[in-house]
Each structure stands twice: as C-alpha cells, then as structure tokens.
Scaffold this motif. Structure first.
Motif, PDB file in Angstrom:
ATOM      1  N   UNK A  20      20.035  11.840  25.022  1.00 19.31           N
ATOM      2  CA  UNK A  20      19.375  11.036  24.005  1.00 19.31           C
ATOM      3  C   UNK A  20      20.336   9.912  23.653  1.00 19.31           C
ATOM      4  N   UNK A  21      20.201   8.796  24.367  1.00 23.05           N
ATOM      5  CA  UNK A  21      21.153   7.708  24.193  1.00 23.05           C
ATOM      6  C   UNK A  21      22.540   8.161  24.590  1.00 23.05           C
ATOM      7  N   UNK A  22      23.491   7.996  23.687  1.00 24.32           N
ATOM      8  CA  UNK A  22      24.882   8.369  23.964  1.00 24.32           C
ATOM      9  C   UNK A  22      25.168   9.841  23.658  1.00 24.32           C
ATOM     10  N   UNK A  23      24.149  10.586  23.278  1.00 23.64           N
ATOM     11  CA  UNK A  23      24.307  12.012  22.983  1.00 23.64           C
ATOM     12  C   UNK A  23      23.877  12.821  24.209  1.00 23.64           C
ATOM     13  N   UNK A  24      24.743  13.692  24.666  1.00 25.50           N
ATOM     14  CA  UNK A  24      24.447  14.564  25.807  1.00 25.50           C
ATOM     15  C   UNK A  24      24.496  16.014  25.326  1.00 25.50           C
ATOM     16  N   UNK A  25      23.399  16.734  25.530  1.00 21.93           N
ATOM     17  CA  UNK A  25      23.359  18.152  25.182  1.00 21.93           C
ATOM     18  C   UNK A  25      23.495  18.985  26.444  1.00 21.93           C
ATOM     19  N   UNK A  26      24.431  19.927  26.409  1.00 19.77           N
ATOM     20  CA  UNK A  26      24.610  20.896  27.491  1.00 19.77           C
ATOM     21  C   UNK A  26      24.114  22.235  26.977  1.00 19.77           C
ATOM     22  N   UNK A  27      23.130  22.802  27.671  1.00 17.59           N
ATOM     23  CA  UNK A  27      22.566  24.093  27.297  1.00 17.59           C
ATOM     24  C   UNK A  27      23.058  25.176  28.245  1.00 17.59           C
ATOM     25  N   UNK A  28      23.633  26.253  27.702  1.00 22.29           N
ATOM     26  CA  UNK A  28      23.861  27.444  28.516  1.00 22.29           C
ATOM     27  C   UNK A  28      22.492  27.991  28.881  1.00 22.29           C
ATOM     28  N   UNK A  29      22.246  28.131  30.170  1.00 28.87           N
ATOM     29  CA  UNK A  29      20.907  28.495  30.636  1.00 28.87           C
ATOM     30  C   UNK A  29      21.049  29.554  31.727  1.00 28.87           C
ATOM     31  N   UNK A  30      20.725  30.787  31.388  1.00 27.23           N
ATOM     32  CA  UNK A  30      20.944  31.903  32.302  1.00 27.23           C
ATOM     33  C   UNK A  30      19.735  32.820  32.308  1.00 27.23           C
ATOM     34  N   UNK A  31      19.580  33.579  33.386  1.00 31.49           N
ATOM     35  CA  UNK A  31      18.544  34.610  33.433  1.00 31.49           C
ATOM     36  C   UNK A  31      18.907  35.818  32.586  1.00 31.49           C
TER      37      UNK A  31
END
Length: 270
Positions: A20-31
């Motif tokens: 989102x513009x200069x904001x980067x979200x990193x999501x932990x995404x696992x099964x």
C-alpha cells in the motif's frame, strides 16, 4: 543496471506480501493451524528481514499473519525430528542468530500487527519489532521451558529489556502466557485493542511515521537499537549453545511427548 530488488522475487513459501504505497505488509502464511515454525519457515525467517530491508519500494514494514494465530512457536513434528536427530537442531544455530540480528539491524521501521497468539520464537519475533499492536484476545509468552528447551532464540535477550529482569525471569522460567492486555500493562507491547480496531491503529501509526523525514526515522531506530545489538552479540552464542544442549536431554524428549499426548510430563531431571 540491475533491477531494484522486490521482496516478491525471492519466492518465499511461508510468507505472502501486500503493498500500500510505501507500506509493505509481510504475512506469515502457513498450512499449520497456528503458524508453527517448521524447517522451511525457520530458513526463511533467517533471510526475510534482510530482504525486507533491501526491498526498494517500501519505507515501513508491517509484520502480521494469516489465520487465527501470529506464530505459536515450533512445530511439534519438527521438534520430534530434532530430538531423534540432534544434528538437525545443531544445524539451525547459525540461522537462529541471523533471525535476531536481521530484525535488530533493519533500518526500516517494522510494526508487528499481532493478530493472534505468539509463543516462543513467535513471541521473540513480535517483541523485536519496533511497535507491537495486538488483538486484545491474543496470548503472548515464551514457553520454551515447557518443551524442555532453554529460551535461547531471543527470549532471554528481549524480555528483560522490555519489562525488567524480575518479571521477565518469572515468565521465562514458568513459561506462563499473558493476555495482550496484561502484556500492554507490563509495557511488553504498545497497544492491545479489539480485533476490528487493529488496522486503524496500524494505519494511524504508519501515517505518523511516514509523515516524518525518512532518514531521521531510520537512523533514530538504528541508534536506539545499538545497545540491543551489543547485548545480542554478548548473549546469542551462549543462548543458542545452551538451547542446543537442552535438546539432547531426556526431559526434553519427555516434555515434548507429554505435551503432544496432552498429559503431565514424567520429568526425571535428566
């Protein structure tokens, strides 16, 4: 000239990303149902914070997770593998140190959007972020001792710095979990809010930070982290060493088996 680095090009298996513009979200995404750390995630945690720093188009990072938990610590199947083959535990020692150093050496601000439970290494990662904004129903703690391990992957480093040695030692030696509200009252995290208010508060904080000159913000963080980096340099070799030794012990095997079988452990002190 080489193209500017983008985190998406690194092909992470246990993380997804949103911009989102200069904001980067990193999501932990696992099964895994509670985003438990397995070998793949541990490998990726050792590199992702460096890659997030290198990402060309972001000035602020949000770390969160998909699912009902943030990260509930080590996966029990992975624990069993490490107990049966201690070389697998020994082999992750270098990466364990890189996870801590990667977070502390990031210049970009990183906000933890704690959407659910954070335990063990998951709690360490959350607490090493710059600002922690939690769902008030989330639980947070470092129960390494409950599975027979030394809290060596960063818990013994960061908990005392945030809440003082007396309370930190109590929580690390009991393995007790706190509610986010309790954690906020202790000064362990910044905010504990209803789930439907998390995004608004994260957005508010991001807006305030992004409204300031970028390098003033980054280098303020850098100098503030100097004592933590020095302390990590003093502690982490011994911390990981003691944790590795504890993985060899009989009580480690029994603690993991008892927890997996939902029974009281038969501990021998060995």
């Amino acid at each position: 000239m080489a193209a500017a680095f983008a985190i998406e090009s690194a092909n992470y298996q246990r993380f997804t990303f949103a911009r989102d513009g200069k904001i980067l979200t990193a999501f932990i995404t696992s099964d895994h149902p509670v985003n438990g750390v397995d070998a793949i995630m541990h490998d990726e945690l050792a590199t992702i914070f460096t890659d997030l720093q290198r990402d060309a188009d972001s000035d602020i990072i949000i770390l969160s997770a998909k699912g009902r938990a943030f990260c509930a610590g080590g996966d029990f199947d992975w624990f069993a593998e490490q107990i049966d083959d201690p070389a697998k535990f020994r082999s992750i020692a270098w990466d364990a140190k890189r996870i801590v150093s990667g977070l502390l050496e990031m210049e970009k601000p990183i906000i933890c959007r704690l959407n659910g439970a954070a335990a063990g290494l998951g709690a360490t990662i959350a607490l090493l972020c710059d600002i922690i904004i939690a769902d008030e129903k989330a639980l947070i703690g470092d129960p390494h001792v409950k599975v027979g391990l030394v809290a060596g992957d960063g818990g013994a480093l960061i908990w005392p710095q945030l809440i003082g040695y007396a309370k930190a030692k109590e929580l690390l030696m009991t393995g007790d979990l706190l509610t986010a509200v309790e954690a906020k009252e202790l000064g362990l995290i910044n905010y504990a809010l209803p789930a439907d208010q998390l995004d608004a508060k994260v957005s508010e904080i991001c807006g305030k930070i992004l409204g300031n000159p970028k390098w003033a913000v980054r280098w303020t963080k850098t100098v503030t982290n100097i004592p933590l980096k020095a302390l990590a340099a003093q502690l982490m070799d011994a911390s990981i060493g003691y944790e590795s030794v504890s993985n060899f012990l009989d009580d480690r095997r029994e603690a993991v088996a008892a927890m997996a079988e939902k029974r009281a452990p038969n501990l021998t002190g060995e």
